[in-house]
Write an enzyme that holds these catalytic residues in place. Sequence first.
Site: not given
Ligand code: NAI
Length: 332
Positions: A235, A259, A264, A296
Amino acid sequence: MKIAFFDTHPFEKEAFDSENADGKHEIHYFEPRLTKETATLAKGFSCVCAFANDRLDKTTLTLLKEGGTHFIALRSAGFNHMDLKAASSLGIRAARVPEYSPYAIAEHVVAMIQTLNRKTHKAYNRVREGNFSLNGLVGFDLHGKTVGIIGTGRIGKVLAKIMLGFGCKVLLYDIKRDEHFARELHCHYAGFEDILRQSDIISLHVPLTSETKHFIDEKAFSQMKRGVMMINTGRGALVDTKALINSLKTGHVGHAGLDVYEEEAGVFFEDLSGKILNDDILARLLTFPNVLVTSHQGFLTHEALSNIASTTLKNISEFEKNLPLSNEVKVG
Ligand code: NAI
């Protein structure tokens, strides 16, 4: 169910229409983004379907509730754009699509890394203009480089596997360590500062929360290796963009692939060619030859779109049938 679908794009409409081929749901596609100004379009719709740049703040949610909306179907994984407290006090429930294709985003990270590294975007333009010179196109081998992955959830894990395939050393960081995963892949977790100091490439995969806002600030940039490549597909607000610009100006950051961008909303996903770009920070970012901005599009694969459509409609059906919501988002 009657669904008001905001911020519609042709590529999504196709996926949703195909998933809703039996006509079970009555989907009304609206082009505008959801804001307090457009919320009245949803009057009479019990369900609103919103995307990552729709603004689900207290005012908008209140207007939606007044118009008869009880359910928000987020067609995104992230839900930082929704005021969950306000929704809960208004009695509006919501669900998201927690996973649609971690491969889509992780593979986009690789596309960004290799574009910045091997400069294929420049080579493409050069050759088409009859310029076959190689000057200025020198890259580096990924093999042997250290990649720091910040956030080892679904996307971070897929990226770790891909980068190991390139022969990189992979360092992991997460508040919840998955040591079993690390052992299985023969890589290890490190502290935040160690990752910053040791990585040649850093990729961000944590959600945007109050703790992770400006996770990568001036101090974090100063701790990184000179010439580091930073990729953000998480993000925009994970990174302090002004601090990034300063680090690019001094050459401390060697490459940045973005991205997502803090401001944005209203820019990404829109065709603004022929219009004046009023965002001076984004305009400055776009002047750097070593910065790649994509709008994005990490999620933009056929597989991801189809999964987004099927999970979103499943979430809506669960709400309609008063079943427990498998992907509910709520406060706390
Ligand atoms: P996920 O929920 O599977 O993994 C997120 C990880 O971040 C978890 O392991 C969690 O423990 C860790 N985390 C949370 N807060 C933290 C902190 N303060 N310090 C360290 N680690 C922390 O999420 P996923 O599916 O891997 O997606 C990650 C992010 O990618 C989403 O939250 C979303 O914002 C972004 N995203 C972007 C897309 C795009 O098109 N560019 C599409 C899909 C997701």
